[in-house]
Design a protein around this motif. Structure first.
Motif, PDB file in Angstrom:
ATOM      1  N   ARG A  24      47.237  61.065  60.060  1.00  0.00           N
ATOM      2  CA  ARG A  24      47.310  61.948  61.235  1.00  0.00           C
ATOM      3  C   ARG A  24      46.135  62.925  61.296  1.00  0.00           C
ATOM      4  NH1 ARG A  24      52.945  61.670  60.040  1.00  0.00           N
ATOM      5  NH2 ARG A  24      53.195  63.738  59.152  1.00  0.00           N
ATOM      6  N   GLU A  25      45.605  63.310  60.139  1.00  0.00           N
ATOM      7  CA  GLU A  25      44.596  64.375  60.101  1.00  0.00           C
ATOM      8  C   GLU A  25      43.159  63.859  60.123  1.00  0.00           C
ATOM      9  OE1 GLU A  25      45.079  67.618  60.226  1.00  0.00           O
ATOM     10  OE2 GLU A  25      47.261  67.506  60.178  1.00  0.00           O
ATOM     11  N   ILE A  26      42.964  62.609  59.707  1.00  0.00           N
ATOM     12  CA  ILE A  26      41.591  62.119  59.511  1.00  0.00           C
ATOM     13  C   ILE A  26      40.858  61.978  60.852  1.00  0.00           C
ATOM     14  CG2 ILE A  26      42.034  59.606  59.605  1.00  0.00           C
ATOM     15  CD1 ILE A  26      40.348  59.455  56.960  1.00  0.00           C
ATOM     16  N   THR A  27      39.568  62.318  60.850  1.00  0.00           N
ATOM     17  CA  THR A  27      38.736  62.150  62.050  1.00  0.00           C
ATOM     18  C   THR A  27      37.421  61.484  61.628  1.00  0.00           C
ATOM     19  OG1 THR A  27      37.690  64.298  61.760  1.00  0.00           O
ATOM     20  CG2 THR A  27      39.669  64.249  63.152  1.00  0.00           C
ATOM     21  N   LYS A  28      36.605  61.197  62.607  1.00  0.00           N
ATOM     22  CA  LYS A  28      35.342  60.482  62.330  1.00  0.00           C
ATOM     23  C   LYS A  28      34.384  61.281  61.460  1.00  0.00           C
ATOM     24  CE  LYS A  28      35.837  56.609  64.562  1.00  0.00           C
ATOM     25  NZ  LYS A  28      36.399  55.697  63.584  1.00  0.00           N
ATOM     26  N   ASP A  29      34.549  62.643  61.442  1.00  0.00           N
ATOM     27  CA  ASP A  29      33.629  63.440  60.622  1.00  0.00           C
ATOM     28  C   ASP A  29      34.266  63.910  59.307  1.00  0.00           C
ATOM     29  OD1 ASP A  29      35.322  65.182  61.798  1.00  0.00           O
ATOM     30  OD2 ASP A  29      33.780  66.432  62.761  1.00  0.00           O
ATOM     31  N   SER A  30      35.367  63.272  58.915  1.00  0.00           N
ATOM     32  CA  SER A  30      36.001  63.652  57.639  1.00  0.00           C
ATOM     33  C   SER A  30      35.278  62.999  56.463  1.00  0.00           C
ATOM     34  CB  SER A  30      37.458  63.161  57.592  1.00  0.00           C
ATOM     35  OG  SER A  30      38.214  63.674  58.652  1.00  0.00           O
ATOM     36  N   VAL A  31      35.421  63.625  55.284  1.00  0.00           N
ATOM     37  CA  VAL A  31      35.159  62.943  54.020  1.00  0.00           C
ATOM     38  C   VAL A  31      36.419  63.192  53.188  1.00  0.00           C
ATOM     39  CG1 VAL A  31      33.903  64.938  53.047  1.00  0.00           C
ATOM     40  CG2 VAL A  31      33.666  62.701  52.006  1.00  0.00           C
ATOM     41  N   VAL A  32      36.902  62.126  52.521  1.00  0.00           N
ATOM     42  CA  VAL A  32      38.183  62.219  51.820  1.00  0.00           C
ATOM     43  C   VAL A  32      37.947  62.271  50.319  1.00  0.00           C
ATOM     44  CG1 VAL A  32      40.380  61.037  51.372  1.00  0.00           C
ATOM     45  CG2 VAL A  32      39.371  60.976  53.665  1.00  0.00           C
ATOM     46  N   TYR A  33      38.581  63.242  49.656  1.00  0.00           N
ATOM     47  CA  TYR A  33      38.590  63.327  48.186  1.00  0.00           C
ATOM     48  C   TYR A  33      40.045  63.188  47.759  1.00  0.00           C
ATOM     49  CZ  TYR A  33      33.926  65.453  48.651  1.00  0.00           C
ATOM     50  OH  TYR A  33      32.613  65.699  48.950  1.00  0.00           O
TER      51      TYR A  33
END
Ligand SMILES: Cc1cc2nc3c(=O)[nH]c(=O)nc-3n(C[C@H](O)[C@H](O)[C@H](O)COP(=O)(O)OP(=O)(O)OC[C@H]3O[C@@H](n4cnc5c(N)ncnc54)[C@H](O)[C@@H]3O)c2cc1C
Ligand code: FES
Length: 265
Positions: free
Chosen positions: A181-190
């Motif tokens: 739900r939170e992820i967008t095209k400018d996210s980076v995930v750790y």
């Protein structure tokens, strides 16, 4: 990296079955995501050190949250070693090797950091949140008492969203559903937590077309790349072409999720 006896400043209950251990450490400097290897007993049993991520560094002179005189660990009692550690008292010493490993890489200038922690996988993110000064933590807790650890992030500018499988605190469901739900095209995930959660986070990030870095846990004997006991299978592409295995202790514990052969983990 050094191996030294460190005085225990506190070893107190943080949540049921979970302890905070404070170690005296003259001028520690730690990268978020690094870990230490603790010899929990002065005797030969257990022989091997146990690995723990660094939860915090306190007591430094300046305002740098990555430097200080106290290294704090947060650990769950799961077996013999952690049970022995939980019984160690203030003013005793434990031998500690570290800090070890690479830690999380810097985010790009335009990337928005989403940290995904499952259970004790919350550990590397308190320091990272302090370093970033912003970011979003998605925390998958097992229940109410574990979810209470999220209050440690109150002093940071990081937003926190909690999920529990039974919905007793925060959103009901898996933390990776929150990520979707939170992820967008400018996210980076750790991400840090159980392997199933890391695999799911990797898939969500890949579907969104964003980078994902995961912190892996393996049983570790030496912590310094010598025993080869913590090897994980690498995907053979990019920089790691012709490499079959990577050592979690010395080349990780943080990896680009694309470099891991998830089928064999
Ligand atoms: C890089 C790294 C960082 C870690 N950071 C933390 C942390 O910050 N806080 C924390 O509570 N724990 C952390 N762990 C896990 C911790 O090292 C183990 O829980 C601990 O070594 C267990 O020791 P024990 O003697 O109590 O349990 P054991 O008697 O060795 O094992 C008891 C049970 O726990 C399981 N177990 C043992 N080690 C692990 C592991 N690495 N991952 C998953 N299950 C395991 C065993 O399979 C067994 O079922 C980390 C592990 C690694 C590799
Ligand atoms: S724990 Fe020995 S090589 Fe990693």
């Amino acid at each position: 990296m050094e191996s030294k006896d460190r005085k225990i400043l506190f070893n107190e209950v943080a949540a049921p079955g979970c302890f905070r251990l404070g170690l005296e450490w003259r001028s520690a400097e730690v990268t978020p995501g690094q870990f230490v290897m603790v010899r929990v007993s002065d005797g030969l049993d257990p022989l091997l050190r146990r690995p723990f991520g660094v939860y915090g560094v306190h007591g430094g002179r300046g305002k740098n949250p990555l430097k200080g005189n106290v290294v704090e660990l947060l650990y769950k009692v799961v077996g013999k070693g952690t049970r022995i550690l939980s019984a160690r008292e203030r003013n005793e010493s434990v031998n500690v090797l570290g800090p070890l490993g690479n830690g999380f890489p810097e985010a790009g200038k335009d990337e928005k950091v989403i940290m995904v922690g499952g259970g004790m996988g919350i550990v590397p993110f308190l320091m990272l949140a302090k370093k970033l000064g912003d970011g979003l933590l998605l925390y998958g807790a097992r229940g109410k008492s574990e979810a209470a650890l999220a209050k440690d992030f109150k002093g940071t500018a990081c937003r926190v969203k909690v999920s529990t499988v039974d919905g007793s605190v925060g959103a009901k469901g898996l933390v990776t559903e929150l990520l979707e739900r939170e992820i967008t095209k400018d996210s980076v995930v750790y991400a840090c937590g159980p392997v199933g959660m890391l695999k799911a986070a990797t898939k969500v990030a890949a579907a969104a077309g964003v980078r994902c870095h995961v912190s892996l846990e393996r049983s570790m004997a030496c912590g310094i790349g010598v025993c080869l006991g913590c090897a994980v299978r690498a995907k053979t592409h990019g920089e790691r072409e012709n490499r079959n295995y990577m050592m979690v202790c010395s080349e990780g514990p943080v990896f680009d999720s694309e470099d891991i052969d998830w089928e064999l983990l």
